[in-house]
Design an enzyme around this catalytic site. Sequence first.
Site, PDB file in Angstrom:
ATOM      1  N   CYS A  67      34.267  25.372  19.477  1.00  0.00           N
ATOM      2  CA  CYS A  67      35.686  25.704  19.396  1.00  0.00           C
ATOM      3  C   CYS A  67      36.414  25.185  20.643  1.00  0.00           C
ATOM      4  CB  CYS A  67      35.988  27.195  19.271  1.00  0.00           C
ATOM      5  SG  CYS A  67      35.189  27.966  17.860  1.00  0.00           S
ATOM      6  N   ARG A  77      34.941  19.621  19.624  1.00  0.00           N
ATOM      7  CA  ARG A  77      34.303  20.924  19.810  1.00  0.00           C
ATOM      8  C   ARG A  77      34.237  21.735  18.523  1.00  0.00           C
ATOM      9  NH1 ARG A  77      33.812  22.161  25.173  1.00  0.00           N
ATOM     10  NH2 ARG A  77      33.344  24.288  24.615  1.00  0.00           N
ATOM     11  N   TRP A 108      35.033  25.924  15.014  1.00  0.00           N
ATOM     12  CA  TRP A 108      33.740  25.626  14.393  1.00  0.00           C
ATOM     13  C   TRP A 108      33.177  26.980  13.983  1.00  0.00           C
ATOM     14  CZ3 TRP A 108      28.501  26.649  15.418  1.00  0.00           C
ATOM     15  CH2 TRP A 108      27.592  25.827  14.735  1.00  0.00           C
ATOM     16  N   ASN A 123      36.475  31.329  21.993  1.00  0.00           N
ATOM     17  CA  ASN A 123      35.318  30.462  21.792  1.00  0.00           C
ATOM     18  C   ASN A 123      34.099  31.261  22.211  1.00  0.00           C
ATOM     19  OD1 ASN A 123      33.378  28.445  21.759  1.00  0.00           O
ATOM     20  ND2 ASN A 123      34.025  27.581  23.721  1.00  0.00           N
ATOM     21  N   GLY A 124      33.176  31.477  21.270  1.00  0.00           N
ATOM     22  CA  GLY A 124      31.985  32.261  21.594  1.00  0.00           C
ATOM     23  C   GLY A 124      31.650  33.188  20.439  1.00  0.00           C
ATOM     24  N   GLU A 150      14.395  10.137  18.617  1.00  0.00           N
ATOM     25  CA  GLU A 150      15.824   9.995  18.860  1.00  0.00           C
ATOM     26  C   GLU A 150      16.459   9.014  17.859  1.00  0.00           C
ATOM     27  OE1 GLU A 150      18.108  11.433  20.228  1.00  0.00           O
ATOM     28  OE2 GLU A 150      19.682  10.004  20.718  1.00  0.00           O
ATOM     29  N   LYS A 208      19.443  10.057  15.353  1.00  0.00           N
ATOM     30  CA  LYS A 208      20.737   9.362  15.301  1.00  0.00           C
ATOM     31  C   LYS A 208      21.075   8.998  13.860  1.00  0.00           C
ATOM     32  CE  LYS A 208      22.113  10.237  18.234  1.00  0.00           C
ATOM     33  NZ  LYS A 208      21.738  10.902  19.449  1.00  0.00           N
ATOM     34  N   GLU A 235      21.816  12.202  11.617  1.00  0.00           N
ATOM     35  CA  GLU A 235      22.990  13.030  11.918  1.00  0.00           C
ATOM     36  C   GLU A 235      24.308  12.332  11.589  1.00  0.00           C
ATOM     37  OE1 GLU A 235      23.775  14.224  16.002  1.00  0.00           O
ATOM     38  OE2 GLU A 235      22.749  12.447  16.717  1.00  0.00           O
ATOM     39  N   HIS A 278      -2.594  10.225   9.459  1.00  0.00           N
ATOM     40  CA  HIS A 278      -2.972  11.624   9.222  1.00  0.00           C
ATOM     41  C   HIS A 278      -2.050  12.291   8.210  1.00  0.00           C
ATOM     42  CE1 HIS A 278      -5.946  11.322  12.350  1.00  0.00           C
ATOM     43  NE2 HIS A 278      -5.026  10.798  13.142  1.00  0.00           N
ATOM     44  N   LYS A 328      30.158  19.127  18.914  1.00  0.00           N
ATOM     45  CA  LYS A 328      29.628  18.495  20.120  1.00  0.00           C
ATOM     46  C   LYS A 328      28.902  19.466  21.041  1.00  0.00           C
ATOM     47  CE  LYS A 328      29.137  14.989  22.918  1.00  0.00           C
ATOM     48  NZ  LYS A 328      28.082  14.053  22.539  1.00  0.00           N
TER      49      LYS A 328
HETATM   50  C1  F6R Z   1      22.560  14.684  19.007  1.00  0.00           C
HETATM   51  C2  F6R Z   1      23.164  15.582  19.971  1.00  0.00           C
HETATM   52  C3  F6R Z   1      22.619  16.954  20.101  1.00  0.00           C
HETATM   53  C4  F6R Z   1      22.662  17.416  21.560  1.00  0.00           C
HETATM   54  C5  F6R Z   1      22.241  18.882  21.672  1.00  0.00           C
HETATM   55  C6  F6R Z   1      22.207  19.349  23.112  1.00  0.00           C
HETATM   56  O1  F6R Z   1      23.148  13.428  19.033  1.00  0.00           O
HETATM   57  O2  F6R Z   1      24.103  15.241  20.632  1.00  0.00           O
HETATM   58  O3  F6R Z   1      21.329  17.037  19.584  1.00  0.00           O
HETATM   59  O4  F6R Z   1      21.831  16.595  22.324  1.00  0.00           O
HETATM   60  O5  F6R Z   1      23.126  19.673  20.951  1.00  0.00           O
HETATM   61  O6  F6R Z   1      23.440  19.216  23.720  1.00  0.00           O
HETATM   62  P1  F6R Z   1      23.592  19.193  25.290  1.00  0.00           P
HETATM   63  O7  F6R Z   1      22.921  17.972  25.797  1.00  0.00           O
HETATM   64  O8  F6R Z   1      25.071  19.176  25.523  1.00  0.00           O
HETATM   65  O9  F6R Z   1      22.944  20.433  25.813  1.00  0.00           O
END
Ligand code: F6R
Length: 608
Positions: free
Chosen positions: A2, A27, A74, A100-101, A481, A485, A488, A504, A603
């Site tokens: 948020c 956010r 969010w 926010n929270g 990773e 990517k 997501e 396996h 994010k």
């Molecule tokens: C994926 C991504 C998330 C963050 C995760 C941790 O692309 O961005 O998996 O890496 O939510 O976020 P931070 O690094 O801000 O603690």
Amino acid sequence: MCGIVGYLGQRDASKVLIEGLARLEYRGYDSAGVAVLNGEGLKLRRSVGRLKNLADSLKQAPLHGNMGIGHTRWATHGVPAEKNAHPHPSEDGKVAVIHNGIVENYREIKAELVAAGVKFASDTDTECIAHLVAHYYKGDLLQAAHKAVCRLHGAWALVIAHADHPDLLVVARRGSPLLIGLGEGENFVASDVTPLLPYTRRVIYIDEGQLGTISRKEAHVYDAQLREVPVKVETTTLTLDAAEKGGFEHFMLKEIHEQPVAVEATVRGRVKDGRVDLSELNLDASRVKAMRRIQLIACGTSLYSAMVGKYLLERFTSLPTEAWSASEYRYANPIIDAQTLVVAISQSGETADTLEALRLAKSKGALAVSICNVMGSSIPRMCEGTLYTRAGPEIGVASTKAYTAQLTAFELLALGLGRMLGCDIAADEARLVAGLNALPAQIKKLLEGDIVAVKRCAKRYQGVANFMYIGRHYNFPTALEGALKLKEISYIHAEGYAGGEMKHGPLALVEGTFPTIAIAPRGHTREKMLSNIQEIKARKGVVVVVATEGDAEAHELADYIIEIPACEEELSPILAVVPLQLLAYYTANQLGRDVDKPRNLAKSVTVE
Ligand code: F6R
């Protein structure tokens, strides 16, 4: 999650709020709302969906006034719906709250308020705060807010407005970020600094447990007992340009292209006379020498950087190192003591699971440091020292430049700690420092040269429903990773696997149309990776190989080859992930996905 903005001044508050929320939309973006105070009282406008819907509604029927609060949501409690969007008003409409929270004990508070005759209009946890403030209000909004906050369990960044106080906003923070921006005859409050940049660079970070008040001329901060504390005004060096797209179609693409700068900035000033210098961490050498184990705690992409970090730290410090998913760590009873060095890794510095894991480690006496990208965020504030990643603001939900900057920071941390611990690292240090200095130009070259191959590959496989990514040792996390990517942002199912694990189980998936992305740069696992590729080819699988340029054998085996420049093996995850980021980006873009704001995600994950 948020985003929060508040404004008090002479400008059109709606305009300031909408522009500010646009910079915070990363956010959360399932609904948005504003409350603006004018001669008719506090006027609310809320819309479901992207911020544009709210902006359009305000264009059609403007809300005039020069004080207001705004929120982009969010959802945590209650589905995205107009009634659940913030701000939430009290029953008499005099109080408006953005939050926010999560209020963990909202059910209990709600039951109490309902018993007292209060009617709730939403399914949110936040609404109880508006009613509590109204309940405690006897003419002093700060007192009422303080009483309300004292009732809450959980996490909050709060901004509270009252119709009878046209020159006052009350703020409170615990567990979610919040800062005040100081202008001339106008003041602001926001979840992060980006909404403030068009107006001011002077900011006050609200600390854990604090409350504050802002008027047009002043800002005051109070501790949890409501004793006024001196404000610390800081000047942010962030520029607005850095927070905008700079000509790229998406923030994600811009951020992928910013990686040479992010890596270079992360190394800058941290190597002196060829040696890694970690003095900025202010670590006590004798305390470091007493360490017996290292635990890395992180989530998502940051966890994958931690997995590379584990290999580097074990190699250069000889201390047993574990990479923990922060959400698991908290409930798995990890062995933590005063001889444990805990490193929290986070782009945002606000991830709730990482914060809580850190709190747990600290409560058991661990020495805590962090690798973080956002200065002044919660995680660094809790740590003894922080190695900032200096990647600049990352707006795209999918993390890219923060990841390569984290990997860079781990190279420095592993070498620096190795030196502090008296390990014999001199030759490796010389080799890797030279390699780190060469990296920015190599990433640049990669971005310029290989985009065509990656684009072709993305076009060829965009219709495929499943992908496998494999790698070994330093590049096993690269496989994880790369798969993250792709899934997501393109919503295509992808799995990352250790190359040696294929036989396996997952090898059963391989048949004519099933693509595997094999990360096989030069290094001690390359031969084994080539064998894994052979096994897949023998079952008629399709293989895209990420290999070091000039690797004829890999070339021969691959259906598609993506080449990366030659580098030290330990640095190869930093180069190898770049084409995988691009592959995900072009695949998602060709499929018409909302690359910067993938569905169901946000994010900064500030809820558990
Ligand atoms: C994926 C991504 C998330 C963050 C995760 C941790 O692309 O961005 O998996 O890496 O939510 O976020 P931070 O690094 O801000 O603690």
